[in-house]
Design a protein around this motif. Structure first.
Motif, PDB file in Angstrom:
ATOM      1  N   SER A  14      37.879  41.551  33.516  1.00 27.18           N
ATOM      2  CA  SER A  14      38.006  41.321  34.814  1.00 27.18           C
ATOM      3  C   SER A  14      39.325  41.041  35.219  1.00 27.18           C
ATOM      4  O   SER A  14      40.093  41.160  34.616  1.00 27.18           O
ATOM      5  N   SER A  15      39.403  40.793  36.529  1.00 27.73           N
ATOM      6  CA  SER A  15      40.689  40.255  37.054  1.00 27.73           C
ATOM      7  C   SER A  15      40.603  39.236  38.070  1.00 27.73           C
ATOM      8  O   SER A  15      39.660  39.011  38.519  1.00 27.73           O
ATOM      9  N   ILE A  34      51.167  42.888  34.376  1.00 29.84           N
ATOM     10  CA  ILE A  34      50.374  41.785  33.854  1.00 29.84           C
ATOM     11  C   ILE A  34      51.116  40.511  33.966  1.00 29.84           C
ATOM     12  O   ILE A  34      52.142  40.463  33.431  1.00 29.84           O
ATOM     13  N   ASP A  35      50.703  39.881  34.947  1.00 31.64           N
ATOM     14  CA  ASP A  35      51.413  38.413  34.921  1.00 31.64           C
ATOM     15  C   ASP A  35      50.815  37.639  33.536  1.00 31.64           C
ATOM     16  O   ASP A  35      51.780  37.168  32.739  1.00 31.64           O
ATOM     17  N   ARG A  36      49.614  37.773  33.238  1.00 33.39           N
ATOM     18  CA  ARG A  36      49.174  36.983  32.010  1.00 33.39           C
ATOM     19  C   ARG A  36      47.653  37.447  31.868  1.00 33.39           C
ATOM     20  O   ARG A  36      46.926  37.968  32.559  1.00 33.39           O
ATOM     21  N   GLU A  37      47.002  37.303  30.510  1.00 29.02           N
ATOM     22  CA  GLU A  37      45.760  37.503  30.363  1.00 29.02           C
ATOM     23  C   GLU A  37      45.029  36.300  29.714  1.00 29.02           C
ATOM     24  O   GLU A  37      45.547  35.511  29.101  1.00 29.02           O
ATOM     25  N   VAL A  38      43.920  35.839  30.410  1.00 32.15           N
ATOM     26  CA  VAL A  38      43.421  34.876  30.288  1.00 32.15           C
ATOM     27  C   VAL A  38      41.955  34.822  29.655  1.00 32.15           C
ATOM     28  O   VAL A  38      41.145  35.988  29.848  1.00 32.15           O
ATOM     29  N   SER A  39      41.339  33.920  29.211  1.00 27.01           N
ATOM     30  CA  SER A  39      39.858  33.910  28.756  1.00 27.01           C
ATOM     31  C   SER A  39      38.925  33.364  30.046  1.00 27.01           C
ATOM     32  O   SER A  39      39.459  32.801  30.846  1.00 27.01           O
ATOM     33  N   LEU A  40      37.692  33.302  29.589  1.00 24.38           N
ATOM     34  CA  LEU A  40      36.650  33.109  30.614  1.00 24.38           C
ATOM     35  C   LEU A  40      37.319  31.444  30.893  1.00 24.38           C
ATOM     36  O   LEU A  40      36.995  31.114  32.118  1.00 24.38           O
ATOM     37  N   GLU A  41      37.409  30.610  29.949  1.00 23.74           N
ATOM     38  CA  GLU A  41      37.831  29.311  30.123  1.00 23.74           C
ATOM     39  C   GLU A  41      39.115  28.996  30.808  1.00 23.74           C
ATOM     40  O   GLU A  41      38.893  27.852  31.678  1.00 23.74           O
ATOM     41  N   GLU A  42      39.675  30.018  30.768  1.00 26.73           N
ATOM     42  CA  GLU A  42      41.378  29.799  31.510  1.00 26.73           C
ATOM     43  C   GLU A  42      41.060  30.329  33.010  1.00 26.73           C
ATOM     44  O   GLU A  42      41.801  30.418  33.804  1.00 26.73           O
ATOM     45  N   ALA A  43      39.958  31.247  33.311  1.00 21.98           N
ATOM     46  CA  ALA A  43      39.882  31.699  34.542  1.00 21.98           C
ATOM     47  C   ALA A  43      40.003  30.567  35.809  1.00 21.98           C
ATOM     48  O   ALA A  43      40.481  31.065  36.754  1.00 21.98           O
ATOM     49  N   LEU A 101      44.706  39.220  34.002  1.00 18.86           N
ATOM     50  CA  LEU A 101      43.267  40.056  33.566  1.00 18.86           C
ATOM     51  C   LEU A 101      42.475  38.827  32.826  1.00 18.86           C
ATOM     52  O   LEU A 101      43.024  37.719  32.332  1.00 18.86           O
ATOM     53  N   VAL A 102      41.388  38.927  32.930  1.00 20.65           N
ATOM     54  CA  VAL A 102      40.254  37.927  32.493  1.00 20.65           C
ATOM     55  C   VAL A 102      39.684  38.857  31.386  1.00 20.65           C
ATOM     56  O   VAL A 102      38.870  39.618  31.528  1.00 20.65           O
ATOM     57  N   GLY A 162      34.430  36.907  40.344  1.00 18.76           N
ATOM     58  CA  GLY A 162      34.998  38.002  39.728  1.00 18.76           C
ATOM     59  C   GLY A 162      34.292  39.230  40.380  1.00 18.76           C
ATOM     60  O   GLY A 162      33.430  39.925  40.145  1.00 18.76           O
ATOM     61  N   ILE A 163      35.123  39.684  41.399  1.00 16.00           N
ATOM     62  CA  ILE A 163      34.964  41.001  42.328  1.00 16.00           C
ATOM     63  C   ILE A 163      35.148  42.262  41.588  1.00 16.00           C
ATOM     64  O   ILE A 163      34.780  43.354  42.072  1.00 16.00           O
ATOM     65  N   ASP A 164      35.709  42.221  40.559  1.00  9.10           N
ATOM     66  CA  ASP A 164      36.127  43.387  39.760  1.00  9.10           C
ATOM     67  C   ASP A 164      35.490  43.165  38.495  1.00  9.10           C
ATOM     68  O   ASP A 164      35.197  42.049  37.659  1.00  9.10           O
ATOM     69  N   LEU A 165      35.155  44.301  37.660  1.00  6.49           N
ATOM     70  CA  LEU A 165      34.431  44.397  36.128  1.00  6.49           C
ATOM     71  C   LEU A 165      34.624  45.739  35.595  1.00  6.49           C
ATOM     72  O   LEU A 165      34.490  46.773  36.137  1.00  6.49           O
ATOM     73  N   ALA A 166      35.009  45.491  34.233  1.00  8.17           N
ATOM     74  CA  ALA A 166      35.230  47.103  33.664  1.00  8.17           C
ATOM     75  C   ALA A 166      34.231  46.672  32.140  1.00  8.17           C
ATOM     76  O   ALA A 166      34.692  45.650  31.714  1.00  8.17           O
TER      77      ALA A 166
END
Length: 332
Positions: free
Chosen positions: A41-42, A301-310, A327-328, A66-70
């Motif tokens: 997601s993002s 991409i600024d950074r990629e995070v986990s669910l816990e970091e979202a 990105l999540v 999370g308004i996006d998902l793939a």
């Protein structure tokens, strides 16, 4: 699919809002023809607002933002999609009144999904997400209004944000002379690497003084900012030009006059990425995989995070601490 999975849950009790990762049962998922194992997601500005008590985004609680998902289809009740298909879903009611992308699994109506273009990965799809889609739709609308690379400079406001960064890179690929406006002058090199020909400050666009008309400087503008800045931009668009507006980070009130519209024929084009018709949505995603596809999209991409970091990333985007895209990554 196991009976329980992880998701970010936004909940509200009286005036207090909590945003945390919890385990929920599959019976909590909303109705939908598609069950999707989410890969990415993002983080969008709208997602950040979902975590505020007065964000006016979430329609009912508890909610998965999370308004996006793939991701990949696990099961389908619609003949257009099969198990194993890779799909994208952005906007509509996702993350607002229907559980969104910050979850290991999502259940959505089939009418909200479309196949990932053949030459695009799930990760790339979410590098674009709603931000890239909005930037592409803005450019699409401007070009339909007669804007072209040989007509002069195009301004992009909020250029270091998600929509702005995407618009700079896409316009540059299309051969436009891009002027990027940002409140973060430390991002000048970043914006030039994306393709900006010139980088100007936020104050160069709006210095606190508004006039009905000023000297025409740009043939067009992509504006995810709105507010008084948009009023200033409109007063400085050349004759017959256009502005595509998609956001309100600078405010919802636009104190303009009719002068740009009746004396210069300027067009103000509204960009609605949330409920864009599916036929147009498919056309825009086709362009995102072809003439608007950004080379080295990972640079956005600024950074990629986990669910816990979202949850922290949701706060960061509201505080202007995000450059480009966050990105999540969903691991399950």
């Amino acid at each position: 699919m196991s009976s329980e999975f992880r998701a970010v849950i936004v909940d509200k009790k009286e005036e207090n809002v909590s945003v945390e990762v919890k385990s929920i049962g599959k019976e909590k998922l909303p109705e939908g023809e598609l069950l999707i194992r989410v890969a990415y997601s993002s983080v969008n500005f709208k997602d950040g607002l979902a975590g505020l008590p007065d964000g006016n985004i979430v329609k009912s609680y508890p909610m998965v933002p999370g308004i996006d998902l793939a991701g990949t289809v696990v099961s389908s009740k619609d003949s257009r999609f099969n198990e194993g298909d890779q799909v994208i879903a952005t906007s509509y009611d996702i993350g607002v009144s229907h559980f969104g992308g910050y979850s290991e699994f999502a259940s959505i109506p089939a009418d909200w999904a479309l196949p990932v273009p053949q030459n695009m990965t799930l990760k790339e799809a979410m590098i674009y997400g709603t931000a890239g889609f909005t930037a592409a739709l803005s450019i699409h609308r401007l070009e339909a209004n007669g804007v072209s690379p040989d007509q002069g400079e195009v301004l992009v406001t909020g250029a270091s944000g998600g929509v702005g960064s995407m618009a700079v890179a896409m316009l540059s690929k299309r051969g436009y002379q891009v002027v990027a406006s940002t409140g973060k002058q430390e991002e000048t090199d970043y914006l030039k690497k994306l393709g900006a020909n010139r980088v100007i400050s936020r104050q160069d666009v709006y210095d606190g003084n508004l006039k009905p008309l000023q000297k025409g400087e740009w043939q067009a503008a992509v504006d995810p900012v709105g507010g008084k800045s948009l009023a200033s931009v409109l007063s400085r668009i050349k004759r017959g030009g256009a502005v595509a507006v998609s956001g309100l980070t600078g405010g919802s009130d636009v104190p303009t006059t009719v002068h740009p519209f009746i004396l210069r024929g300027v067009s103000l084009l509204g960009v609605d990425s949330a409920y864009c018709p599916m036929t147009l949505r498919q056309e825009i995603w086709t362009r995102l995989a072809s003439d608007l596809q950004i080379e080295n999209a990972d640079s956005l991409i600024d950074r990629e995070v986990s669910l816990e970091e979202a949850p922290a990333a949701m706060r960061d985007i509201l505080e202007g601490k995000v450059r480009g895209r966050v990105l999540v990554k969903i691991e399950c």
